[in-house]
Structures are given as C-alpha cells and as structure tokens.
Design a protein around this motif. Structure first.
Motif, PDB file in Angstrom:
ATOM      1  N   VAL A   1       0.837  -1.214   0.000  1.00  0.00           N
ATOM      2  CA  VAL A   1       0.000   0.000   0.000  1.00  0.00           C
ATOM      3  C   VAL A   1       0.870   1.262   0.000  1.00  0.00           C
ATOM      4  O   VAL A   1       0.494   2.278  -0.586  1.00  0.00           O
ATOM      5  CB  VAL A   1      -1.052   0.077   1.147  1.00  0.00           C
ATOM      6  N   GLU A   2       2.053   1.180   0.618  1.00  0.00           N
ATOM      7  CA  GLU A   2       2.945   2.357   0.626  1.00  0.00           C
ATOM      8  C   GLU A   2       3.362   2.744  -0.790  1.00  0.00           C
ATOM      9  O   GLU A   2       3.555   3.909  -1.095  1.00  0.00           O
ATOM     10  CB  GLU A   2       4.193   2.077   1.474  1.00  0.00           C
ATOM     11  N   GLU A   3       3.475   1.739  -1.644  1.00  0.00           N
ATOM     12  CA  GLU A   3       3.913   2.018  -3.017  1.00  0.00           C
ATOM     13  C   GLU A   3       2.764   2.358  -3.966  1.00  0.00           C
ATOM     14  O   GLU A   3       2.998   2.776  -5.089  1.00  0.00           O
ATOM     15  CB  GLU A   3       4.682   0.803  -3.560  1.00  0.00           C
ATOM     16  N   GLY A   4       1.521   2.164  -3.485  1.00  0.00           N
ATOM     17  CA  GLY A   4       0.364   2.361  -4.373  1.00  0.00           C
ATOM     18  C   GLY A   4      -0.265   3.733  -4.223  1.00  0.00           C
ATOM     19  O   GLY A   4       0.309   4.636  -3.621  1.00  0.00           O
ATOM     20  N   THR A   5      -1.472   3.868  -4.791  1.00  0.00           N
ATOM     21  CA  THR A   5      -2.188   5.145  -4.740  1.00  0.00           C
ATOM     22  C   THR A   5      -3.370   5.037  -3.777  1.00  0.00           C
ATOM     23  O   THR A   5      -3.765   3.932  -3.385  1.00  0.00           O
ATOM     24  CB  THR A   5      -2.735   5.505  -6.141  1.00  0.00           C
ATOM     25  N   PHE A   6      -3.940   6.197  -3.436  1.00  0.00           N
ATOM     26  CA  PHE A   6      -5.085   6.241  -2.530  1.00  0.00           C
ATOM     27  C   PHE A   6      -6.255   6.936  -3.223  1.00  0.00           C
ATOM     28  O   PHE A   6      -6.021   7.781  -4.078  1.00  0.00           O
ATOM     29  CB  PHE A   6      -4.708   6.991  -1.247  1.00  0.00           C
ATOM     30  N   PRO A   7      -7.506   6.611  -2.860  1.00  0.00           N
ATOM     31  CA  PRO A   7      -7.872   5.594  -1.877  1.00  0.00           C
ATOM     32  C   PRO A   7      -7.516   4.187  -2.345  1.00  0.00           C
ATOM     33  O   PRO A   7      -7.359   3.950  -3.542  1.00  0.00           O
ATOM     34  CB  PRO A   7      -9.384   5.752  -1.747  1.00  0.00           C
ATOM     35  N   VAL A   8      -7.391   3.295  -1.365  1.00  0.00           N
ATOM     36  CA  VAL A   8      -7.144   1.882  -1.676  1.00  0.00           C
ATOM     37  C   VAL A   8      -8.182   1.058  -0.905  1.00  0.00           C
ATOM     38  O   VAL A   8      -8.638   1.477   0.167  1.00  0.00           O
ATOM     39  CB  VAL A   8      -5.687   1.502  -1.315  1.00  0.00           C
ATOM     40  N   VAL A   9      -8.562  -0.067  -1.478  1.00  0.00           N
ATOM     41  CA  VAL A   9      -9.620  -0.879  -0.861  1.00  0.00           C
ATOM     42  C   VAL A   9      -8.999  -2.105  -0.199  1.00  0.00           C
ATOM     43  O   VAL A   9      -8.258  -2.858  -0.840  1.00  0.00           O
ATOM     44  CB  VAL A   9     -10.648  -1.314  -1.930  1.00  0.00           C
ATOM     45  N   ILE A  10      -9.299  -2.277   1.084  1.00  0.00           N
ATOM     46  CA  ILE A  10      -8.743  -3.405   1.837  1.00  0.00           C
ATOM     47  C   ILE A  10      -9.888  -4.307   2.276  1.00  0.00           C
ATOM     48  O   ILE A  10     -10.833  -3.851   2.919  1.00  0.00           O
ATOM     49  CB  ILE A  10      -7.944  -2.882   3.046  1.00  0.00           C
ATOM     50  N   LYS A  11      -9.813  -5.581   1.879  1.00  0.00           N
ATOM     51  CA  LYS A  11     -10.905  -6.511   2.188  1.00  0.00           C
ATOM     52  C   LYS A  11     -10.389  -7.691   2.998  1.00  0.00           C
ATOM     53  O   LYS A  11      -9.429  -8.344   2.598  1.00  0.00           O
ATOM     54  CB  LYS A  11     -11.540  -7.053   0.894  1.00  0.00           C
ATOM     55  N   ALA A  12     -11.042  -7.954   4.114  1.00  0.00           N
ATOM     56  CA  ALA A  12     -10.702  -9.140   4.903  1.00  0.00           C
ATOM     57  C   ALA A  12     -11.177 -10.362   4.127  1.00  0.00           C
ATOM     58  O   ALA A  12     -12.301 -10.361   3.615  1.00  0.00           O
ATOM     59  CB  ALA A  12     -11.396  -9.069   6.250  1.00  0.00           C
ATOM     60  N   ASP A  13     -10.329 -11.388   4.012  1.00  0.00           N
ATOM     61  CA  ASP A  13     -10.768 -12.624   3.358  1.00  0.00           C
ATOM     62  C   ASP A  13     -11.710 -13.342   4.328  1.00  0.00           C
ATOM     63  O   ASP A  13     -11.548 -13.244   5.538  1.00  0.00           O
ATOM     64  CB  ASP A  13      -9.559 -13.502   3.033  1.00  0.00           C
TER      65      ASP A  13
ATOM     66  N   ASN B   1     -10.720 -15.070  11.660  1.00  0.00           N
ATOM     67  CA  ASN B   1     -10.542 -16.167  10.708  1.00  0.00           C
ATOM     68  C   ASN B   1      -9.346 -17.032  11.107  1.00  0.00           C
ATOM     69  O   ASN B   1      -8.423 -16.551  11.756  1.00  0.00           O
ATOM     70  CB  ASN B   1     -10.354 -15.618   9.295  1.00  0.00           C
ATOM     71  N   ASP B   2      -9.366 -18.291  10.690  1.00  0.00           N
ATOM     72  CA  ASP B   2      -8.281 -19.207  11.084  1.00  0.00           C
ATOM     73  C   ASP B   2      -6.926 -18.677  10.636  1.00  0.00           C
ATOM     74  O   ASP B   2      -5.969 -18.660  11.405  1.00  0.00           O
ATOM     75  CB  ASP B   2      -8.511 -20.600  10.478  1.00  0.00           C
ATOM     76  N   GLU B   3      -6.854 -18.288   9.366  1.00  0.00           N
ATOM     77  CA  GLU B   3      -5.606 -17.718   8.851  1.00  0.00           C
ATOM     78  C   GLU B   3      -5.959 -16.385   8.229  1.00  0.00           C
ATOM     79  O   GLU B   3      -6.364 -16.351   7.069  1.00  0.00           O
ATOM     80  CB  GLU B   3      -5.025 -18.623   7.765  1.00  0.00           C
ATOM     81  N   PRO B   4      -5.828 -15.285   8.996  1.00  0.00           N
ATOM     82  CA  PRO B   4      -6.267 -13.998   8.444  1.00  0.00           C
ATOM     83  C   PRO B   4      -5.497 -13.612   7.187  1.00  0.00           C
ATOM     84  O   PRO B   4      -4.285 -13.787   7.092  1.00  0.00           O
ATOM     85  CB  PRO B   4      -6.013 -13.009   9.580  1.00  0.00           C
ATOM     86  N   LYS B   5      -6.270 -13.130   6.211  1.00  0.00           N
ATOM     87  CA  LYS B   5      -5.712 -12.723   4.920  1.00  0.00           C
ATOM     88  C   LYS B   5      -6.424 -11.463   4.476  1.00  0.00           C
ATOM     89  O   LYS B   5      -7.587 -11.254   4.852  1.00  0.00           O
ATOM     90  CB  LYS B   5      -6.034 -13.802   3.876  1.00  0.00           C
ATOM     91  N   VAL B   6      -5.743 -10.665   3.660  1.00  0.00           N
ATOM     92  CA  VAL B   6      -6.444  -9.520   3.066  1.00  0.00           C
ATOM     93  C   VAL B   6      -6.291  -9.550   1.550  1.00  0.00           C
ATOM     94  O   VAL B   6      -5.296 -10.056   1.026  1.00  0.00           O
ATOM     95  CB  VAL B   6      -5.907  -8.147   3.539  1.00  0.00           C
ATOM     96  N   VAL B   7      -7.286  -8.984   0.893  1.00  0.00           N
ATOM     97  CA  VAL B   7      -7.173  -8.703  -0.529  1.00  0.00           C
ATOM     98  C   VAL B   7      -7.091  -7.178  -0.631  1.00  0.00           C
ATOM     99  O   VAL B   7      -7.924  -6.474  -0.053  1.00  0.00           O
ATOM    100  CB  VAL B   7      -8.403  -9.242  -1.291  1.00  0.00           C
ATOM    101  N   ILE B   8      -6.047  -6.679  -1.299  1.00  0.00           N
ATOM    102  CA  ILE B   8      -5.902  -5.227  -1.468  1.00  0.00           C
ATOM    103  C   ILE B   8      -6.214  -4.896  -2.919  1.00  0.00           C
ATOM    104  O   ILE B   8      -5.622  -5.462  -3.836  1.00  0.00           O
ATOM    105  CB  ILE B   8      -4.481  -4.751  -1.088  1.00  0.00           C
ATOM    106  N   GLU B   9      -7.176  -3.979  -3.092  1.00  0.00           N
ATOM    107  CA  GLU B   9      -7.729  -3.756  -4.434  1.00  0.00           C
ATOM    108  C   GLU B   9      -7.607  -2.319  -4.879  1.00  0.00           C
ATOM    109  O   GLU B   9      -7.716  -1.403  -4.064  1.00  0.00           O
ATOM    110  CB  GLU B   9      -9.235  -4.037  -4.374  1.00  0.00           C
ATOM    111  N   GLU B  10      -7.517  -2.171  -6.165  1.00  0.00           N
ATOM    112  CA  GLU B  10      -7.631  -0.869  -6.817  1.00  0.00           C
ATOM    113  C   GLU B  10      -9.030  -0.283  -6.516  1.00  0.00           C
ATOM    114  O   GLU B  10     -10.010  -1.022  -6.505  1.00  0.00           O
ATOM    115  CB  GLU B  10      -7.484  -1.145  -8.322  1.00  0.00           C
ATOM    116  N   PHE B  11      -9.105   1.024  -6.275  1.00  0.00           N
ATOM    117  CA  PHE B  11     -10.386   1.688  -6.021  1.00  0.00           C
ATOM    118  C   PHE B  11     -11.063   1.996  -7.358  1.00  0.00           C
ATOM    119  O   PHE B  11     -10.492   2.662  -8.208  1.00  0.00           O
ATOM    120  CB  PHE B  11     -10.160   2.983  -5.233  1.00  0.00           C
ATOM    121  N   LEU B  12     -12.278   1.475  -7.538  1.00  0.00           N
ATOM    122  CA  LEU B  12     -12.991   1.696  -8.801  1.00  0.00           C
ATOM    123  C   LEU B  12     -13.947   2.878  -8.663  1.00  0.00           C
ATOM    124  O   LEU B  12     -14.607   3.017  -7.632  1.00  0.00           O
ATOM    125  CB  LEU B  12     -13.812   0.454  -9.169  1.00  0.00           C
TER     126      LEU B  12
END
Ligand code: AMP
Ligand code: GLY
Length: 418
Positions: free
Chosen positions: A136-148, A180-191
């Motif tokens: 996320v530090e290298e990307g642009t904002f806003p950014v979308v963060i989703k818990a798996d 969640n058993d193994e927490p994960k995130v999906v980081i997405e481009e903001f549409l």
C-alpha cells in the motif's frame, strides 16, 4: 399435494421470501428457522432451531414432510447445509459448500475472475502484515482493503490515507479482528463509478437474471460513514439499461457460472453480483452466493410469477417461468437501532403500525410481553411500490415520518441519492 417449505434464516430477506412463498395457492405451510417474531404476523411458522444445528433441521424437515428447503444466509451455505440436506434426501435450494466459496473467500473469487477474464479491480492478496504495508505504501489512494472470509458486510475498508490503511491491515492481520483461522487480506484498486447489483436464479438449465437493484450500504445520508449490511434499496435502477444488464450477463455472469463448472464446483441457487459501472463498463466488486438483504425485499415486490413454482422448477432442473413487473419502482428503507453498525440499543419497543400503504419486513425483533421490541442492528424495512422513484420515496418517508420512531434511526435519502 400442497408444498410445505422450510426457509433458513431470520432476517428481513427471509421474511420477504416466506411472505412471497405463502402467497402461492400451491403452498400449505412456510416454516422459518429460526425466523423472528415479526414474521408470525404474516402467518409464517417460526421454528426455534438454530441455523447451524443441521441435525435438528434435518429431523424437522423429515418429520414435517418438507417439500424443499431454501437457505437464505451465507453462513449455513458455507457450512454445507445444502449438502447435508441433500445427503438425507431433502431437496434444498442454494449452492453447495464448495460453490459457496465464491462468497466465502475473496481470494477464491478474485482468482476465478482473473482466470476467466471477468472484469474486476486489480488486486493482490497478503497474509503478512509487512508485505501488505509495503504494497500500500507504493500504491495510490484511496485503496480498498478486504478481509478474506465472511465478515457480515463489514470487512471492506476504503482507506483514504496510509494511516487508515495501516490501521485496517493491523486490525485484520495482526489483531485478527474478524476471527478467521488464517487472516488474509485482498488489497484492491479503487474503482470509480455507480454501483448496482444484479441477482440471478441459476440451475443446470441456465441463468435467469432478475432486475437490477441498488443498495445503500453506508450508515449515513450521502453514502457516508461505515458500511452496514444495507440501509435501503430500490429496483429497477435508472442508469442500468437493458443493454448493460445484457453486458453483465455475457461478460460477467455467464463466464462466472462456466468457470465454476470447470472447477468442478457447479453453482446452483442465487448468484448475486455486486457491480460498479465504470467508464470501461461494468466490473465486479463482490459475489454473494445468495439473495441480498435488503435487495430481496424490494425485488420480490416486482416478481409477478409464483416464487414457489420458480424455486420448484429450478430444483427439479426445469426451465422456470419468471415474469417481472415492467412498470414502476419498488423502494425500501431500513430502520435500525441507534448506534448500529457499532454497539447498539436493544429492547426498544416498536410502535403499533398501520400499514395500508407500505409493507414491513422484520429482521432484528422479538416479542417481549406481547409486543415487538428491537433485538438486532437492522430492525425492520419499510417498502412501497409507485410509478416513479420520487413517488416511492415520498410514500415510504411520509409513512415513516408519521411513526413515533424517536428511539430508532433511518437514512432520509434512499431514492433521492444516486
Ligand atoms: P463489498 O462488501 O465487497 O461489497 O464492499 C462493500 C462496499 O465497498 C461496496 O459496496 C463498495 O461501495 C465498496 N467497494 C468495494 N470494493 C471496491 C472497489 N474496488 N472500488 C471501489 N469501491 C469498492
Ligand atoms: N445487500 C448486500 C448483501 O446482501 O450482501
């Protein structure tokens, strides 16, 4: 013989489903487990069996000679309730545990879209906090963060700044906020674009899309504030033309169903596609493996066909006859407990409603000393149908403003904001 139907779930969506099913002359009884006390006002038989108690649900279905069951919420689908019913010879409408992964895992859904060229936001998934933070530090904002994994509609954070992104990543990956058993995130481009949803009935004979609907997930007017399960909805949606619906069908829904078949996880039930109409065309934000709430409450108002026939045909691999009302618009506003989606008040008594012009679908309510009191975040939804969005808005809000609802909260702008 008339049908005996068992619906699993307890919210406004299930209230609307049960009520619609009961309208059919071919239906004898509609049972809802666990249902809510508000449903009984419409003649729905509420059964006190928890949705995770598969053994008791199966026993009940056998004893009552249930014709088929319909599973509303995502958790029992993910837990394989449809598979368990079928293993016992009970017909059940909804996807298998394997197919419900399309909703249960954001990572699975994203891979499915990538592998089948289905338009969606660019993404990466992470389980390591530092790697996610670097990204996320290298990307642009806003950014979308989703818990798996499942998060009751609350696992998506739109971070405007690095600070907000860092907090979201820490909550999900370090503190495992969603458990969640193994927490994960999906980081997405903001549409950027206008949102809508399109739900489809699916069986082996084909895909039968409903009419586009619009859900407002944010708690406050102007689509501001944290996301909720949904604060209001309407259907159809003026900016979703027949051509756009067709484009969604061919570029998104058909390849999704085909992709699931190729993975040997054939999808049957309701496929909910949450979409954004971008400058490049419609793109997927999320899939759900079920009817949406509150979309269902307004969508079913538009269904002319007998819902019990539609589901019966789908379950028996026949082509269903589905007819929608062409004219007018249906709109619904959710009344919630104060404080929702955070900590909220319970036990607030509901006034006695006079409902000539509107319909009420109950969700977080229970009966205490002969009256309904609030027992959940979203308490009920008020729906009306009219010739235009403006008229439908007027009808629902005129009614709402006449009710003594000082202990409750609802948005004022459903149907007024695009
Ligand atoms: P979801 O639970 O995935 O539907 O996301 C909840 C809400 O977050 C959606 O209704 C959108 O308003 C927003 N959202 C999710 N993903 C994106 C995205 N990639 N770009 C813009 N908004 C998004
Ligand atoms: N209304 C969005 C959902 O049911 O997930």
């Amino acid at each position: 013989m008339k049908r005996n139907i068992l619906v699993i779930g307890s919210g406004g969506r299930e209230h609307a489903l049960c009520k619609k099913l009961l309208e059919s002359p071919k239906v004898a009884n509609v049972y809802c487990a666990k249902g809510n006390d508000g449903m009984t006002l419409d003649g729905i038989k509420v059964i006190d069996i928890a949705e995770d108690n598969h053994d008791e649900l199966i026993k009940f279905a056998k004893e009552q000679e249930i014709t088929w069951a319909l599973v509303g919420p995502e958790v029992p689908l993910m837990n394989g309730l449809v598979d368990d019913f079928k293993a016992q010879g009970i017909k059940a409408f909804g996807p298998s545990k394997e197919a419900a992964l399309i909703e249960g895992s954001k990572e699975f859904a994203k891979e499915l879209m990538m592998n089948n060229n289905i338009p969606t936001a660019a993404y990466e998934s992470f389980s390591d906090f530092n790697k996610a933070l670097c990204y996320v530090e290298e990307g642009t904002f806003p950014v979308v963060i989703k818990a798996d994994g499942l998060a009751a509609g609350k696992g998506v954070i739109i971070a405007q700044t690095l600070e907000e992104a860092k907090k979201a990543l820490a909550d999900i990956l370090l503190d495992n906020y969603f458990g969640n058993d193994e927490p994960k995130v999906v980081i997405e481009e903001f549409l950027v674009g206008r949102e809508f949803s399109l739900l489809s009935f699916v069986n082996e004979t084909g895909i039968y899309p409903m009419v586009a609907a619009k859900d407002h997930k944010a708690i406050f007017d102007g689509d501001k504030g944290p996301n909720t399960g949904g604060m209001g909805a309407y259907s159809p949606v003026d900016y979703v033309t027949k051509e756009i619906e067709q484009e969604v069908l061919t570029t998104i829904i058909e390849p999704t169903i085909q992709g699931m078949k190729e993975l040997n996880k054939p999808f049957e039930g309701i496929l909910y596609t949450g979409l954004i109409l971008t400058e490049e065309g419609p793109k997927v934000i999320e899939y759900n493996a079920r009817f949406g709430d509150p979309e269902t409450q307004v969508l079913l108002e538009r269904l002319i066909s007998d819902l019990s026939d539609v589901v019966d045909d789908l379950l028996n691999q026949r082509v269903p006859k589905i007819e929608w009302q062409e004219e007018g618009i249906s709109l619904g506003v959710v009344v919630s407990a104060k404080g929702y989606p955070g900590e909220y008040e319970k036990h607030s008594p509901l006034p006695d409603f006079e409902t000539a012009d509107v319909k009420i679908f109950y969700s977080g309510v229970k009966q205490e000393e002969k009256r309904l009191v609030s027992a959940g975040g979203r308490v009920f939804l008020v729906a009306a149908t009219a010739n235009s969005k403006e008229e439908a808005h007027e009808k629902v809000y005129t009614w709402l403003h006449q009710q003594p609802l000082a202990n409750f909260y609802y948005r004022q702008d459903i149907g007024k904001i695009v």
